[in-house]
Scaffold this active site. Structure first.
Site, PDB file in Angstrom:
ATOM      1  N   LYS A 191      11.028 -37.366 -29.939  1.00  0.00           N
ATOM      2  CA  LYS A 191      10.969 -36.304 -30.945  1.00  0.00           C
ATOM      3  C   LYS A 191      11.040 -34.968 -30.227  1.00  0.00           C
ATOM      4  CE  LYS A 191      10.034 -36.004 -35.454  1.00  0.00           C
ATOM      5  NZ  LYS A 191      10.780 -36.895 -36.362  1.00  0.00           N
ATOM      6  N   THR A 224       9.747 -41.769 -34.264  1.00  0.00           N
ATOM      7  CA  THR A 224       9.614 -40.410 -33.720  1.00  0.00           C
ATOM      8  C   THR A 224       8.622 -39.617 -34.558  1.00  0.00           C
ATOM      9  OG1 THR A 224      11.477 -39.476 -34.970  1.00  0.00           O
ATOM     10  CG2 THR A 224      11.986 -40.500 -32.836  1.00  0.00           C
ATOM     11  N   ASP A 225       8.475 -39.972 -35.821  1.00  0.00           N
ATOM     12  CA  ASP A 225       7.477 -39.309 -36.658  1.00  0.00           C
ATOM     13  C   ASP A 225       6.067 -39.580 -36.127  1.00  0.00           C
ATOM     14  OD1 ASP A 225       7.066 -37.930 -39.437  1.00  0.00           O
ATOM     15  OD2 ASP A 225       5.614 -39.572 -39.379  1.00  0.00           O
ATOM     16  N   PHE A 240      27.219  -6.913  -1.523  1.00  0.00           N
ATOM     17  CA  PHE A 240      28.025  -8.134  -1.492  1.00  0.00           C
ATOM     18  C   PHE A 240      29.324  -7.814  -0.779  1.00  0.00           C
ATOM     19  CE2 PHE A 240      30.706 -11.514  -3.625  1.00  0.00           C
ATOM     20  CZ  PHE A 240      30.127 -12.568  -2.948  1.00  0.00           C
ATOM     21  N   ARG A 277      24.768  -2.324  -5.345  1.00  0.00           N
ATOM     22  CA  ARG A 277      25.090  -2.751  -6.704  1.00  0.00           C
ATOM     23  C   ARG A 277      23.806  -3.055  -7.455  1.00  0.00           C
ATOM     24  NH1 ARG A 277      27.105  -9.146  -6.422  1.00  0.00           N
ATOM     25  NH2 ARG A 277      25.281  -9.893  -5.290  1.00  0.00           N
ATOM     26  N   GLN A 327      22.680 -15.702  -3.528  1.00  0.00           N
ATOM     27  CA  GLN A 327      22.349 -16.943  -2.822  1.00  0.00           C
ATOM     28  C   GLN A 327      21.187 -16.715  -1.841  1.00  0.00           C
ATOM     29  OE1 GLN A 327      25.451 -16.075  -3.654  1.00  0.00           O
ATOM     30  NE2 GLN A 327      26.876 -17.813  -3.649  1.00  0.00           N
ATOM     31  N   ASN A 363      24.164 -14.757 -12.510  1.00  0.00           N
ATOM     32  CA  ASN A 363      24.360 -13.410 -11.980  1.00  0.00           C
ATOM     33  C   ASN A 363      24.849 -12.552 -13.136  1.00  0.00           C
ATOM     34  OD1 ASN A 363      24.914 -11.144 -10.496  1.00  0.00           O
ATOM     35  ND2 ASN A 363      25.964 -12.224  -8.838  1.00  0.00           N
ATOM     36  N   HIS A 417      26.248  -9.723 -14.631  1.00  0.00           N
ATOM     37  CA  HIS A 417      27.013  -8.634 -14.030  1.00  0.00           C
ATOM     38  C   HIS A 417      26.822  -7.309 -14.773  1.00  0.00           C
ATOM     39  CE1 HIS A 417      28.776 -11.709 -11.624  1.00  0.00           C
ATOM     40  NE2 HIS A 417      29.423 -12.283 -12.625  1.00  0.00           N
TER      41      HIS A 417
END
Lengths: 299, 299, 299, 299
Positions: D12, D57-58, D162, D179, D226, D252, D254
């Site tokens: 569930k 599942t109940d 980078f 950046r 990284q 990432n 941007h």
């Protein structure tokens, strides 16, 4: 203790590529969401910050768009495979690549009863998926292709029951002979080697499996969603012998009878409340055992 | 200064009603999201906390589900109107009610080439909408019915240009003779009194307007999305003379040519990036001037 | 019949502007989602496709980003006002402009117990909003500024009841002396003319009203969400006399006692199911009547 | 060919449990989204539709809510473990259970500068996660506990570069010395056996790892995302020696410098466009090698 970099990968996610074919006045559209993931000799990028072996994710994006023209998108599976092979074959530090594609369906607009040449309508939440994985192995490349669909929402208003289940101290669910069954299906299947040879018709195989899934959902008298999934998966593999296995993930989208007796009104399975959460979540993997298992295809 | 309660309303939002017709083996499905909003003599609930004139939103929910059976849902517009009238007519403190309905489309599953009796597939993100407003006026009730659609995503790969526009110091956009035009349309129209008489076919009017919108989008050579919207709205009102006005809200879903020349590859309107944000947002109200304006229908 | 263009407007929606101040080593961040909407002499763009008076939405986007540097974003209200005034004052066909801003909150990262100079964490779903409207009137400009917040999710575990309400044949809700009350508040207030003079501190007013809303929600023993909203709105206007009116839109996010008695377990208001849909939706407009009404500020 | 049922599980999903402690006037809140998944002897439910070994599942839902009271939620990890153990120990056909929990953060409302006893504000999109897995092995139970967070959105306005990356024919990205770096972090760590003994403070370990992740993101001069991830992971494991490994998944997000030079305006890293898609997606697994690997903990 010694802390180590145990695994790593990187890529560009969700490149929204729309590709038209305009060779004749009757244009064609392919509408994709493409994600690339690369494995390889990138540990230095993490450990020392040396990026000299890292192909930027921006370059991966450029390649995704460029290949849509340079190689084309004859099938989504073939396009994913072209891209994955490129990264492994042409970019030295890359030892493995996975390319995931979602394809959004469009239907031609109708004008005066005819299909229009260059106008389309988005036709549904359903998404076609494909993934190609290419990895350098022991002297040879290992290639896997997955195909599938997601958000295929199916509902039947009868022909479904749920009873005879296990009970414990927390069980309050009544048994039912007739209920609404609905799901928003995710199905993903893996093709065996035969499908990777030239000339295999991925589009026809997709259509055949989709039809099998729908027909079994519709026609099987369901004793549980579990049983329905098994028959759906089995039928898919029987109809497309090039498919090695199929994985089915099916939320049980509950529809509750609304109690109208409180207002003196009968409700014979006619008025339901469609609940959002929680939902059952049923999963099955069905395999054609003539094929070897390939857990790495799903990583 | 004197702080006053200047306006108020309340209701129950997003009741997810699914209604089946099971009179024969061939079932029918109606899948709705219903929101009620009441106006009236409720100031004491705010000012002193006295709830004696407040019909609980839970009761509104019960009524929404009960009416799906007791009155039925022959059309979504009629169902909304039945509910709105009930609240105004039968609940003393209520002087005005608005009922908004979203209807989700389902298509019958195909099994062996035939439509299945009790299994459906959700067919698209497009949603049909309706809203009924009933208000006590000077000795008589004022009734308005809106109908519409939203999330109708249309795209054309050619037949659209944008040039000759105003420029200023912040303008950098190049002119274009051939671009992709795409939108996710929201259209809402108001019916005049004639449509509220018995026997008006809301479903046929809906289909006619939807067709008009799509055909104009497809066939008009577009000089701008503004011009396209005007022709869409005009055509809709011309084809359904019972519709008094139509409001169109159209995001301009930008598709940017991907610059492949950097890689030595031509791109003649074939490969695009589909952007999420920002997007243009163009709006138009088109009216049939034989009808009086009714701003209160949109409140 | 005669079909006419009754109204129109256009703009650029959801420009995601991030603006840093880097004058010292301690940077500042402003994170915005900006939407522009222009009214004016644009009928020809619709009726004949003549774009010569249409400032492209792409230009509006450029202006939004450029103004974040050229004028700066001392306050979100001031920035919205600068932009709206620019479009009306400097672009000839524009007779009215509305600029909507959402501002996302960030908190400085803590490093070793100190606030970091140039690293932040997104702090919450809550969004601050502002909207400036500038319109050419009869020989003078009409200016309005709205401010507000949305997605401010508040919950109290006691101090809330709901009883003594109106009942009808569809009422099944039991009365309650003690319930969970939760909402995800949208509050928008309009400033009067005094706030538009130089030197008014929009940030302080925002903080004061936000505090008033939270304190009333927390401390008032609630007889209904309606009553709570009234006191929230009244307190806000009392504390900021420059605010002319406040509009409150509050979903009643229902929390249902989970029936644990079925398992022999007591549940004294301790375990709840948080439901998604449907939800009550309560609205109130509270006004300081020393100010004239200004419905055009909300269009 | 022979089609077989290769794997299966069910449960569930997304039970929205809100649990208050009301022992004193100062209440406590725990707000959870709980998903159960069971493995075991359920093949007949699929293959023949026999539900006699299937716990509905109940029922799982009922148990999730009941345990929030009967066992309580001293920590989210402990609550998940109690539930997982219950299903394996007390429900005969169950051989393995996984319980996933998301916990939503709330902060006490401030009233007059003091924390309120029973009113809270939702504080952020950030979500704390936990997962407990209990499986019957060869004569003994295997237990794993994962903890983590998701949607922790971090941004730094400088201290990130980078350059020196690999280039190929599709590379157009310029190098950068300065950046914006932003991510919406998903971090999940696995605890070793020592943490499963009584008395381990999961809340303190969570706070320590969260702090380590934030501090490394903030203070490391980043040569690439990284490298940042590696240092974040390493610091987390160094500070909490009971954590065996940590998996980091970092989009990432941007931020593109907006070109204001076109308008004669300088932009020294001050005005950015925050893009939605595509985004880089960087992943790392960092491990403390005194612990054995446990891939089954992540299944």
């Amino acid at each position: 203790m010694s802390i180590v970099l145990a695994d790593h990968r990187y890529g560009k996610a969700e490149n929204r590529v729309v590709r038209f074919r305009r060779d004749t006045a009757r244009h064609e559209i392919v509408d994709l969401n493409v994600t690339t993931t690369l494995r390889g000799d990138f540990a230095d990028a993490y450990l020392s910050g040396d990026q000299s072996k890292v192909l930027p994710t921006d370059t991966q994006k450029n390649t995704v768009y460029a290949y849509a023209k340079e190689k084309g998108v004859a099938t989504v599976e073939g396009y994913a495979l072209d891209l994955a092979r490129h990264f492994v074959d042409d970019v030295e530090p890359v030892s493995g690549a996975r390319v995931d594609v979602e394809a959004y369906p469009w239907t031609r607009a109708q004008v005066g009863g005819n299909e229009h040449d260059h106008t389309w309508i988005r036709s549904g939440a359903e998404v076609r998926t494909a993934a190609a994985t290419v990895s350098d192995g022991d002297g040879r490349q290992v290639v896997h292709v997955l195909a599938g669909l997601k958000d295929l929402t199916l509902l039947k208003s009868t022909g479904s029951q749920f009873k005879g289940f296990l009970t414990d101290a927390y069980t309050t669910l009544p048994e039912t002979d007739d209920r609404v069954m609905a799901t928003s299906l995710v199905a993903t299947w893996r093709y065996g080697a035969a499908a990777l040879a030239d000339g295999f018709d991925f589009d026809a195989a997709y259509a055949t499996i989709r039809e099998a899934l729908i027909e079994q959902f519709a026609t099987l008298h369901s004793l549980a969603l579990q049983q329905t999934l098994w028959h759906m998966g089995r039928s898919a593999l029987e109809r497309v012998p090039e498919a090695a296995e199929i994985r089915l993930l099916a939320p049980n989208k509950h529809h509750f009878d609304y109690d109208l007796a409180r207002f003196g009104t009968d409700n014979h399975g006619e008025v339901f409340h469609a609940a959002d959460r929680p939902y059952g979540l049923i999963q099955a993997v069905v395999a054609n055992d003539v094929f070897p298992a390939a857990p790495e295809a799903w990583a």
